[in-house]
Write an enzyme that holds these catalytic residues in place. Structure first.
Site, PDB file in Angstrom:
ATOM      1  N   LEU A   1       2.659  -1.769  -3.977  1.00 44.13           N
ATOM      2  CA  LEU A   1       1.229  -2.129  -4.429  1.00 44.13           C
ATOM      3  C   LEU A   1       0.262  -3.138  -3.785  1.00 44.13           C
ATOM      4  O   LEU A   1      -0.215  -3.929  -4.490  1.00 44.13           O
ATOM      5  CB  LEU A   1       1.180  -2.267  -5.868  1.00 44.13           C
ATOM      6  CG  LEU A   1       1.777  -1.276  -6.863  1.00 44.13           C
ATOM      7  CD1 LEU A   1       1.701  -1.408  -8.135  1.00 44.13           C
ATOM      8  CD2 LEU A   1       0.604   0.224  -6.735  1.00 44.13           C
TER       9      LEU A   1
ATOM     10  N   ASN B   1      -1.585   5.206 -12.613  1.00 43.95           N
ATOM     11  CA  ASN B   1      -0.220   5.229 -11.946  1.00 43.95           C
ATOM     12  C   ASN B   1       0.741   4.487 -12.893  1.00 43.95           C
ATOM     13  O   ASN B   1       0.748   3.502 -13.111  1.00 43.95           O
ATOM     14  CB  ASN B   1      -0.275   4.821 -10.494  1.00 43.95           C
ATOM     15  CG  ASN B   1       1.295   4.408  -9.920  1.00 43.95           C
ATOM     16  OD1 ASN B   1       2.291   4.941 -10.291  1.00 43.95           O
ATOM     17  ND2 ASN B   1       1.152   3.739  -8.769  1.00 43.95           N
TER      18      ASN B   1
ATOM     19  N   CYS C   1       5.056   3.697 -10.141  1.00 38.32           N
ATOM     20  CA  CYS C   1       5.280   3.024  -8.927  1.00 38.32           C
ATOM     21  C   CYS C   1       6.862   2.610  -9.122  1.00 38.32           C
ATOM     22  O   CYS C   1       7.074   1.631 -10.023  1.00 38.32           O
ATOM     23  CB  CYS C   1       4.360   1.931  -8.675  1.00 38.32           C
ATOM     24  SG  CYS C   1       4.818   1.000  -7.146  1.00 38.32           S
TER      25      CYS C   1
ATOM     26  N   GLY D   1       5.967  16.230  -0.826  1.00 36.85           N
ATOM     27  CA  GLY D   1       6.450  16.842   0.498  1.00 36.85           C
ATOM     28  C   GLY D   1       5.575  17.881   1.147  1.00 36.85           C
ATOM     29  O   GLY D   1       6.089  18.779   1.851  1.00 36.85           O
TER      30      GLY D   1
END
Lengths: 253, 301
Positions: B72, B127, B130, B244
């Site tokens: 971060l 978020n 993380c 991905g």
């Protein structure tokens, strides 16, 4: 940054574990010494950043040490191989920062970017002394190329098997005075972190150095390769890799 | 061919969004291609204070992927709101997604409120996943109760749609997804990176200085797809599918699994033109598959 396809013109070993690859094609995005390119290699996820060693009409020379899968794959590439490469990355050295005499220090494969830098400095009429440090004889590289460009070259090896025994800073101490004393008003360095740190400690003159770090993207979007500077965090790939001596904050690790 | 999608009232010209942490603050990419072709941009994760993040090395190569332990790095919410957002809005008219992280409920509250109040922000992405910071992010994303708590806070202080970004590093992602939905989340983003590791066998130490890092890249696509599908079948809120994605075919697959929009992450790092390429390829892929409107395939599998 420019994405181009370059063709391998030649690729051969020049020292222990070290190879020289000459690439042909659109090199227009490369603007000077100290920049790097980022090469996509089959079977590897991330590109491999390699510094620019030399540049001439449509030819880009890279000198790289085989240290892992990526560089190992590069060493097996035959002439004619086409490579997807991001060119013109990084800020590069500031050849105009030197007034009259430049001291260049290279450690190991950190010697590579000093070739184009020497070319630039010589074309500006500067005198150039290059001190190169290696672990042992057989690893030394590019000394003849640097001398051919008009540089004075001195070599140190850790085991003393070639040139001065010790580090590049030991050459500096030895040749501080006398008729062959090394004189300079500005330095440029590229090599492993401990060497750069030692160089900064040993040299009073202003200067700049090129850092190496594991990179994600190589063009400034992932913030994977940041370093500490007096101006706050900076990305080695996009804000560097060359930083002024006074801007860097060394971390103890 | 229709490729426009709608995320909680925010219209995206196409479903492609560079994922947080793989596109900086957008500005870093302004000279690479015209950002206006993107459906949206999820900006780098922002915290209350400026952060350097973890020490380097913080990148490791993996088979078909990579590990990052950036941790971060960001200039803090004030610089984000006062400098980054206005600068980006000047050159970009698409959806701006502010990605917010924190180390306490108070920090989430303050940062979500400031980001939501910024006129440039269209969607808030919170978020809670993380894996690279201790005591922050992921700590809130691995418990349904804590995730619901952060969701309520974000929902309370935000007039903009709130998406919660979920971690795959949990036993049951559906339980967490449901908890966020019940707490008022307008949507969900999934997945964040998987906690991973590489060891330098010559030096006998972890490759990244922080020991572990977040694994992402093509290798995680099947896991991401499965989790998106599980959550899509359990929740009603729209999803941003992430993990991905590297091709237009992947986008179609992710949308069939249940995503309304699709984030492209690590692929941006190896191919700076990844999002542009995927957007340009998408109509051709749709036409080959007989898809007239991209919305018709959302969650059909």
């Amino acid at each position: 940054m420019k994405q181009v396809y370059l063709t391998v013109k030649s690729n051969e070993p020049i020292a222990a574990g070290t190879w020289k690859m000459v690439l042909e094609g659109d090199t227009s995005a490369v603007t000077g010494s100290g920049q790097f390119v980022n090469i996509a290699l089959p079977g590897l996820f991330l590109r491999r950043p390699i510094s620019v060693c030399d540049l001439s009409e449509g030819l880009l020379t890279l000198v790289y040490k085989v240290v892992g899968k990526g560089t190992d794959a590069m060493s097996a590439m035959a002439p004619g191989t086409r490579l997807d490469i991001l060119t013109g990355l990084g800020n590069g050295f500031d050849a105009s920062a030197c007034e009259s005499s430049a001291l260049l220090l290279g450690g190991g494969v950190g010697t590579a970017p000093l070739v184009l830098l020497t070319r630039e400095l010589r074309s500006r009429g500067k005198s150039v002394t290059v001190l190169l440090g290696f672990n042992r004889a057989g690893e030394e590289m590019l000394a003849a190329e640097l001398e051919a460009l008009g540089a004075r070259v001195e070599i140190a090896t850790l085991d003393g098997s070639k040139g001065t025994r010790g580090f590049v800073t030991d050459i500096l101490h030895q040749k501080a005075d006398g008729p062959d004393a090394i004189r300079y008003d500005y330095f440029y360095a590229c090599g492993p972190m401990p060497m750069l740190k030692a160089v900064c400690g040993a040299i009073d003159a202003p200067g700049e150095m090129s850092l190496e770090e594991r990179m994600g993207c190589g063009f400034g979007i992932c913030y994977g390769c940041s370093c500490h500077t007096v101006n706050g965090p900076r990305r080695v790939c996009a804000d560097g890799p060359v930083f002024k001596k006074e801007d860097l904050i060394w971390q103890s690790k | 061919m229709a490729i426009e999608v709608n995320l909680c009232g925010v219209r995206l010209r196409n479903p492609i969004i560079p994922a947080s942490g793989t596109f900086g603050f957008g500005l870093e990419m302004k000279d690479v291609y015209d950002l206006n072709l993107l459906g949206g941009i999820s900006l780098k994760g922002t915290t209350r204070e400026a952060r350097f993040g973890n020490e380097c090395p913080r990148i490791a190569e993996c088979p078909d992927g990579m590990i990052n332990s950036v941790g971060l790095q960001n200039p803090g919410i004030e610089v984000f709101v006062n400098e980054k957002l206005p600068a980006l809005r000047k050159i970009y008219s698409g959806a701006i997604i502010a990605n917010i992280s924190g180390f306490s409920e108070d920090e989430y509250r303050e940062c979500c409120e400031k980001a939501a109040q910024a006129p440039e922000v269209d969607i808030l992405e919170v978020n809670i996943s993380c894996p690279n910071v201790h005591g922050g992010g992921l700590a809130f994303g691995t418990s349904a109760k804590a995730a619901a708590g952060i969701t309520r806070i974000a929902r309370e202080v935000s007039s903009k749609p709130v998406f919660i970004k979920l971690s795959p590093n949990v036993t049951d992602i559906v339980e967490i997804a449901r908890a966020c939905e019940d707490a008022g989340a307008d949507g969900l983003t999934l997945i964040n990176t998987l906690l991973g590791m590489r060891i330098d066998i010559v030096r006998r130490r972890p490759v990244v200085a922080n020991r572990y890092g977040g694994f992402s890249g093509r290798a995680v696509f099947p896991i991401a797809l499965r989790m998106v599908n599980q959550v899509a079948r359990a929740c009603k809120v729209p999803l941003m599918g992430c993990g991905g994605v590297a091709t237009a075919e992947d986008v179609v697959e992710m949308m069939m699994a249940g995503a309304t929009a699709v984030q492209v992450g690590a692929e941006n790092l190896r191919d700076p033109y990844a999002c542009k390429r995927i957007i340009e390829d998408l109509p051709g892929v749709m036409s080959r598959l007989g898809i007239k409107d991209i919305n018709e395939i959302i969650g059909i599998v």
